[in-house]
Enzyme design. Structure first.
Site, PDB file in Angstrom:
ATOM      1  N   ASN A   1      52.487   8.676 -12.647  1.00 51.22           N
ATOM      2  CA  ASN A   1      52.487   9.513 -11.453  1.00 51.22           C
ATOM      3  C   ASN A   1      51.883  10.872 -11.808  1.00 51.22           C
ATOM      4  O   ASN A   1      52.340  11.543 -12.716  1.00 51.22           O
ATOM      5  CB  ASN A   1      53.922   9.688 -10.957  1.00 51.22           C
ATOM      6  CG  ASN A   1      53.942  10.232  -9.542  1.00 51.22           C
ATOM      7  OD1 ASN A   1      53.363  11.283  -9.270  1.00 51.22           O
ATOM      8  ND2 ASN A   1      54.570   9.517  -8.637  1.00 51.22           N
TER       9      ASN A   1
ATOM     10  N   ARG B   1       2.429  14.062   6.529  1.00 46.87           N
ATOM     11  CA  ARG B   1       3.284  14.400   7.666  1.00 46.87           C
ATOM     12  C   ARG B   1       4.751  14.605   7.267  1.00 46.87           C
ATOM     13  O   ARG B   1       5.547  15.135   8.024  1.00 46.87           O
ATOM     14  CB  ARG B   1       3.171  13.310   8.755  1.00 46.87           C
ATOM     15  CG  ARG B   1       1.842  13.341   9.497  1.00 46.87           C
ATOM     16  CD  ARG B   1       1.589  12.081  10.315  1.00 46.87           C
ATOM     17  NE  ARG B   1       1.077  10.986   9.487  1.00 46.87           N
ATOM     18  CZ  ARG B   1       0.745   9.778   9.969  1.00 46.87           C
ATOM     19  NH1 ARG B   1       0.904   9.524  11.263  1.00 46.87           N
ATOM     20  NH2 ARG B   1       0.293   8.832   9.171  1.00 46.87           N
TER      21      ARG B   1
ATOM     22  N   ARG C   1      33.836   9.852  -7.921  1.00 45.75           N
ATOM     23  CA  ARG C   1      32.494  10.032  -8.494  1.00 45.75           C
ATOM     24  C   ARG C   1      32.179   8.925  -9.496  1.00 45.75           C
ATOM     25  O   ARG C   1      33.049   8.143  -9.845  1.00 45.75           O
ATOM     26  CB  ARG C   1      32.406  11.427  -9.114  1.00 45.75           C
ATOM     27  CG  ARG C   1      32.435  12.529  -8.040  1.00 45.75           C
ATOM     28  CD  ARG C   1      32.537  13.899  -8.657  1.00 45.75           C
ATOM     29  NE  ARG C   1      31.515  14.091  -9.676  1.00 45.75           N
ATOM     30  CZ  ARG C   1      31.621  14.933 -10.689  1.00 45.75           C
ATOM     31  NH1 ARG C   1      32.707  15.676 -10.833  1.00 45.75           N
ATOM     32  NH2 ARG C   1      30.647  15.035 -11.577  1.00 45.75           N
TER      33      ARG C   1
ATOM     34  N   GLU D   1      -6.959   2.279  16.126  1.00 40.78           N
ATOM     35  CA  GLU D   1      -5.971   3.299  15.764  1.00 40.78           C
ATOM     36  C   GLU D   1      -5.702   4.223  16.942  1.00 40.78           C
ATOM     37  O   GLU D   1      -6.600   4.489  17.756  1.00 40.78           O
ATOM     38  CB  GLU D   1      -6.467   4.103  14.559  1.00 40.78           C
ATOM     39  CG  GLU D   1      -6.483   3.296  13.277  1.00 40.78           C
ATOM     40  CD  GLU D   1      -5.132   2.675  12.982  1.00 40.78           C
ATOM     41  OE1 GLU D   1      -4.178   3.393  12.662  1.00 40.78           O
ATOM     42  OE2 GLU D   1      -5.018   1.433  13.090  1.00 40.78           O
TER      43      GLU D   1
ATOM     44  N   ASP E   1       5.508   2.058   3.625  1.00 43.19           N
ATOM     45  CA  ASP E   1       6.332   3.033   4.364  1.00 43.19           C
ATOM     46  C   ASP E   1       7.108   2.408   5.521  1.00 43.19           C
ATOM     47  O   ASP E   1       7.378   3.058   6.521  1.00 43.19           O
ATOM     48  CB  ASP E   1       5.451   4.213   4.843  1.00 43.19           C
ATOM     49  CG  ASP E   1       4.296   3.793   5.753  1.00 43.19           C
ATOM     50  OD1 ASP E   1       4.063   2.579   5.925  1.00 43.19           O
ATOM     51  OD2 ASP E   1       3.609   4.693   6.285  1.00 43.19           O
TER      52      ASP E   1
ATOM     53  N   ALA F   1      50.881  16.972  -7.943  1.00 39.16           N
ATOM     54  CA  ALA F   1      49.896  17.817  -7.261  1.00 39.16           C
ATOM     55  C   ALA F   1      49.383  18.902  -8.197  1.00 39.16           C
ATOM     56  O   ALA F   1      50.151  19.492  -8.953  1.00 39.16           O
ATOM     57  CB  ALA F   1      50.539  18.464  -6.039  1.00 39.16           C
TER      58      ALA F   1
ATOM     59  N   LEU G   1       0.845  -1.196   0.000  1.00 44.73           N
ATOM     60  CA  LEU G   1       0.000   0.000   0.000  1.00 44.73           C
ATOM     61  C   LEU G   1       0.878   1.242   0.000  1.00 44.73           C
ATOM     62  O   LEU G   1       1.671   1.450   0.917  1.00 44.73           O
ATOM     63  CB  LEU G   1      -0.919   0.006   1.229  1.00 44.73           C
ATOM     64  CG  LEU G   1      -1.707  -1.285   1.461  1.00 44.73           C
ATOM     65  CD1 LEU G   1      -2.684  -1.093   2.619  1.00 44.73           C
ATOM     66  CD2 LEU G   1      -2.448  -1.716   0.197  1.00 44.73           C
ATOM     67  N   ALA G   2       0.744   2.030  -1.071  1.00 45.44           N
ATOM     68  CA  ALA G   2       1.620   3.198  -1.207  1.00 45.44           C
ATOM     69  C   ALA G   2       0.904   4.369  -1.856  1.00 45.44           C
ATOM     70  O   ALA G   2       1.509   5.171  -2.549  1.00 45.44           O
ATOM     71  CB  ALA G   2       2.852   2.809  -2.024  1.00 45.44           C
ATOM     72  N   ALA G   3      -0.411   4.470  -1.610  1.00 42.30           N
ATOM     73  CA  ALA G   3      -1.164   5.546  -2.247  1.00 42.30           C
ATOM     74  C   ALA G   3      -1.420   6.718  -1.304  1.00 42.30           C
ATOM     75  O   ALA G   3      -1.993   7.724  -1.710  1.00 42.30           O
ATOM     76  CB  ALA G   3      -2.501   5.007  -2.760  1.00 42.30           C
TER      77      ALA G   3
HETATM   78  C1  UD1 Z   1      -1.297   2.196   9.649  1.00 43.38           C
HETATM   79  C2  UD1 Z   1      -2.235   1.218  10.390  1.00 43.38           C
HETATM   80  C3  UD1 Z   1      -1.782   1.135  11.863  1.00 43.38           C
HETATM   81  C4  UD1 Z   1      -0.343   0.633  11.895  1.00 43.38           C
HETATM   82  C5  UD1 Z   1       0.565   1.533  11.058  1.00 43.38           C
HETATM   83  C6  UD1 Z   1       1.916   0.911  10.916  1.00 43.38           C
HETATM   84  C7  UD1 Z   1      -4.483   1.243   9.462  1.00 43.38           C
HETATM   85  C8  UD1 Z   1      -5.846   1.825   9.561  1.00 43.38           C
HETATM   86  N1  UD1 Z   1      -3.603   1.714  10.325  1.00 43.38           N
HETATM   87  O1  UD1 Z   1      -1.441   3.471  10.226  1.00 43.38           O
HETATM   88  O2  UD1 Z   1      -2.630   0.226  12.572  1.00 43.38           O
HETATM   89  O3  UD1 Z   1       0.135   0.599  13.227  1.00 43.38           O
HETATM   90  O4  UD1 Z   1       0.034   1.717   9.725  1.00 43.38           O
HETATM   91  O5  UD1 Z   1       2.771   1.788  10.285  1.00 43.38           O
HETATM   92  O6  UD1 Z   1      -4.254   0.408   8.633  1.00 43.38           O
HETATM   93  N2  UD1 Z   1      -2.436   3.963   2.154  1.00 43.38           N
HETATM   94  C9  UD1 Z   1      -3.025   3.806   0.915  1.00 43.38           C
HETATM   95  N3  UD1 Z   1      -4.293   4.256   0.698  1.00 43.38           N
HETATM   96  C10 UD1 Z   1      -5.026   4.837   1.683  1.00 43.38           C
HETATM   97  C11 UD1 Z   1      -4.434   4.980   2.953  1.00 43.38           C
HETATM   98  C12 UD1 Z   1      -3.151   4.538   3.157  1.00 43.38           C
HETATM   99  O7  UD1 Z   1      -2.392   3.279  -0.006  1.00 43.38           O
HETATM  100  O8  UD1 Z   1      -6.175   5.188   1.411  1.00 43.38           O
HETATM  101  C13 UD1 Z   1      -1.072   3.491   2.365  1.00 43.38           C
HETATM  102  C14 UD1 Z   1      -0.089   4.597   2.731  1.00 43.38           C
HETATM  103  O9  UD1 Z   1       0.554   5.062   1.567  1.00 43.38           O
HETATM  104  C15 UD1 Z   1       0.887   3.887   3.655  1.00 43.38           C
HETATM  105  C16 UD1 Z   1       0.089   2.790   4.267  1.00 43.38           C
HETATM  106  O10 UD1 Z   1      -1.060   2.607   3.454  1.00 43.38           O
HETATM  107  O11 UD1 Z   1       1.989   3.345   2.956  1.00 43.38           O
HETATM  108  C17 UD1 Z   1      -0.330   3.118   5.687  1.00 43.38           C
HETATM  109  O12 UD1 Z   1      -1.067   4.318   5.701  1.00 43.38           O
HETATM  110  P1  UD1 Z   1      -0.781   5.423   6.775  1.00 43.38           P
HETATM  111  O13 UD1 Z   1      -1.712   6.552   6.518  1.00 43.38           O
HETATM  112  O14 UD1 Z   1       0.647   5.714   6.874  1.00 43.38           O
HETATM  113  O15 UD1 Z   1      -1.321   4.646   8.050  1.00 43.38           O
HETATM  114  P2  UD1 Z   1      -0.858   4.808   9.568  1.00 43.38           P
HETATM  115  O16 UD1 Z   1      -1.569   5.943  10.169  1.00 43.38           O
HETATM  116  O17 UD1 Z   1       0.618   4.814   9.632  1.00 43.38           O
HETATM  117 CA    CA Z   2       2.299   4.866   8.173  1.00 34.80          CA
END
Ligand code: UD1
Ligand code: CA
Length: 451
Positions: free
Chosen positions: A359, A16, A315, A154, A104, A362, A9-11
Site C-alpha cells: 500500500n 501546404r 508512462r 487536376e 499522404d 498519498a 509516392l512520398a517525395a
Molecule cells: C494528387 C493527384 C490528384 C488526386 C490527389 C489525391 C496527380 C497529378 N494528382 O494531387 O489527381 O486527386 O493526389 O490525393 O497525381 N509526389 C512525389 N513526387 C512529385 C510529386 C508528388 O513523390 O514530384 C508525391 C507526394 O509526396 C504525395 C503524392 O505524390 O504523397 C501526391 O502529390 P501531391 O502534390 O500531394 O498531389 P495532389 O495535388 O494531392
Molecule cells: Ca496530396
C-alpha cells in the site's frame, strides 16, 4: 499467395503543411501517415514496397526501412508520374500486379487495395475514386459512356464544367507492373505545371485498348492530407475507426467520442473506459480492467481487474498487474506494480517495483534521479508506505515493512520492521491557551489606542 508490389509516392514537399517535418511523417493516432499506408499494403499481401522519397527525405527512408520497405530517391519533384517512374529500376526484376499509390492518404485499408487488385487483374487497369465533401484538393475523374476513365484533370487545371464533376481521384492505381511502366515511360509534361502527371496513365493505356475501371470508395477510407486542417480531419476519421473497432470487440465506453486511441492500442473485451482518456502508443489493457476519466497512458501494460484513475498518468514501462489500483494524480514510469498493490493518491513511482499487496500512501515519492543517473526502488510485498514519504533510490524496502508517514528512507529496511525517520513530537502543555490570551490582549490594546 503470388507476390504483389506497391509504389508509394512520398517525395513531395508537403508545402501546404508549413512544417519542417516531411508530410508523410506527421503522425495519425501515433503513427506516421506513411506507416498507415504501408500497414494497409501489407494487409493486402503487398510484400514488395518501394517508397519514393526526396533527397532530403532521410527520415522517410529510415522509417520505410524499419517497416521492411525499400526506398528510392526522386531528386527533383517533377510530378507524380515522374515519381512513379523513379521506382522502375528497383522493380526491374519484378513482374506481376502493382499498386501505385500516394503516401499522404493515412486511411487506406487493405480492402481498398484488394478491390483495386481484383479489378486490374480482370481488366488491366483500375483506379480508386470517391466523392469528397470538399473537392478543392483533388483531381476530377471524367468517365466515358461505359463508366471507364476517359481522362483526369487536376482541380487547378479544370474548367468550371469539369470542377462541377464530383468524382475525384483517390490516388490508387493498379495494373500489371510491366504494362504500368510501359505506359508511365510515355508520360509527357506538356501542361501548365510542366509536371509529369500520373493521372495521364489511363489515357496512355486507352491508346493500347486497355480501359481503366473505377472503384468507388468512401471518403473515410481514402481522404488525402495536404494541410494541417486535413491532417486533423484524418485524425478524427481514424479515431472514429479505432473506437468502432474497440466497441465491436467488446470494450465498454461511456463516451467514445472523448477517448483518443493509438494505432496499436490493445483493449481486450470487457475493458471499461471512462470519458476523456488519451492513449499514447504501446498500451495493452487486459479484460476486466477499468480506466477512469481523465487518464493519460503511454507504453503501459494493465492487468486483469486493475483500476486506473481518475486522473492517472501511466508512462512507458508502467506494468500494472492484476487487481492493482492506481488512483488520482499518481504517475507511474518504468515500474511494476504487482498484483493487488495500491497507490491511490498523489504519488510518483518511477524506476521501481511495488510488491504484491503493498500500500503506497498519498504523497509517496520514489526519488529516482540524482541529476545524473536513474536509480531503482524496490518495495517488497505487503509493505505499507506512510503518506508523504520519500524513498531515496537506490533503496530497498523489505516485505511487510511499515514506513512511518513523512519518512525519508535512504537505507534498506528489515522485513516486517517499522522504519520511521521523522523527528519526535514535543509538547508544551497549555502553550496554545496562553498564546491566544496574549494575542487577544494585544489586539484589544491596539484597538483602544486607535479610537
Ligand atoms: C494528387 C493527384 C490528384 C488526386 C490527389 C489525391 C496527380 C497529378 N494528382 O494531387 O489527381 O486527386 O493526389 O490525393 O497525381 N509526389 C512525389 N513526387 C512529385 C510529386 C508528388 O513523390 O514530384 C508525391 C507526394 O509526396 C504525395 C503524392 O505524390 O504523397 C501526391 O502529390 P501531391 O502534390 O500531394 O498531389 P495532389 O495535388 O494531392
Ligand atoms: Ca496530396
Amino acid at each position: 499467395m503470388a507476390p504483389r508490389a506497391g509504389i508509394v509516392l512520398a517525395a513531395g514537399m508537403g508545402t501546404r503543411m508549413k512544417s519542417a517535418l516531411p508530410k508523410v511523417m506527421h503522425p495519425i493516432a501515433g503513427l506516421p501517415i506513411l506507416g498507415h499506408v504501408i500497414a494497409a499494403m501489407r494487409g493486402a499481401g503487398i510484400d514488395r514496397i518501394v517508397v519514393v522519397t526526396s533527397t532530403d527525405g532521410e527520415s522517410v527512408r529510415s522509417f520505410a526501412k524499419s517497416l521492411g520497405a525499400e526506398s528510392v530517391i526522386q531528386d527533383r519533384q517533377l510530378g507524380t508520374g515522374h515519381a512513379a517512374n523513379c521506382a522502375r529500376d528497383a522493380l526491374s526484376d519484378y513482374s506481376g500486379p502493382l499498386i501505385v499509390t500516394f503516401g499522404d492518404h493515412p486511411l487506406f485499408t487493405a480492402a481498398t487495395f484488394e478491390t483495386s487488385f481484383a479489378a486490374s487483374e480482370k481488366g488491366g487497369l483500375a483506379l480508386v475514386a470517391f466523392h469528397p465533401r470538399d473537392r478543392a484538393s483533388y483531381g476530377r475523374v471524367i468517365l466515358d459512356a461505359d463508366g471507364y476513365v476517359e481522362r483526369m484533370v487536376e482541380h487547378k487545371d479544370a474548367t468550371a464544367a469539369e470542377r462541377a464533376v464530383t468524382l475525384c481521384n483517390a490516388g490508387v492505381l493498379s495494373a500489371d507492373a510491366k504494362s504500368f511502366f510501359r505506359w508511365s515511360a510515355a508520360l509527357k509534361n506538356d501542361n501548365a505545371q510542366k509536371e509529369y502527371y500520373l493521372t495521364e496513365v489511363p489515357m496512355l493505356a486507352r491508346a493500347e485498348g486497355v480501359r481503366c475501371a473505377v472503384i468507388e470508395a468512401d471518403e473515410s477510407e481514402v481522404m488525402g492530407v495536404n494541410s494541417r486542417a486535413e491532417l486533423a480531419a484524418a485524425e478524427a476519421a481514424m479515431q472514429v475507426r479505432l473506437r468502432k473497432r474497440a466497441l465491436d470487440a467488446g470494450v465498454g465506453m461511456v463516451a467514445p467520442e472523448t477517448v483518443f486511441l493509438s494505432h496499436d492500442t490493445v483493449l481486450e473485451p470487457d475493458v471499461l473506459l471512462g470519458p476523456f482518456l488519451v492513449f499514447g502508443p504501446g498500451v495493452t489493457v487486459r479484460s476486466g480492467a477499468e480506466i477512469r476519466a481523465f487518464s493519460h497512458l503511454e507504453g503501459a501494460e494493465i492487468g486483469r481487474g486493475a483500476l486506473i484513475g481518475p486522473y492517472a498518468r501511466l508512462r512507458p514501462g508502467a506494468v500494472i498487474e492484476e487487481d492493482a489500483h492506481i488512483g488520482n494524480f499518481v504517475e507511474v514510469k518504468n515500474a511494476r506494480i504487482e498484483k493487488g498493490a495500491k497507490a491511490n493518491h498523489l504519488s510518483y513511482l518511477g524506476d521501481a517495483r511495488v510488491g504484491a499487496g503493498a500500500n503506497i500512501g498519498a504523497g509517496t515519492i520514489t526519488c529516482n534521479y540524482d541529476g545524473f543517473d536513474k536509480h531503482f526502488t524496490d518495495i517488497g510485498a505487503g509493505a505499507f508506505i506512510g503518506s508523504n514519504s520519500a524513498l531515496v533510490a537506490p533503496v530497498k524496502v523489505a516485505d511487510g515493512t511499515y514506513v512511518g508517514a513523512g519518512s525519508v528512507i535512504t537505507k534498506e529496511t528489515a522485513k516486517d520492521s517499522l522504519a520511521v525517520t521523522r523527528a519526535e513530537q514535543k509538547e508544551i502543555p497549555g502553550w496554545a491557551e496562553k498564546f491566544r490570551k496574549r494575542k487577544k490582549a494585544e489586539k484589544a490594546a491596539k484597538a483602544a489606542k486607535d479610537k
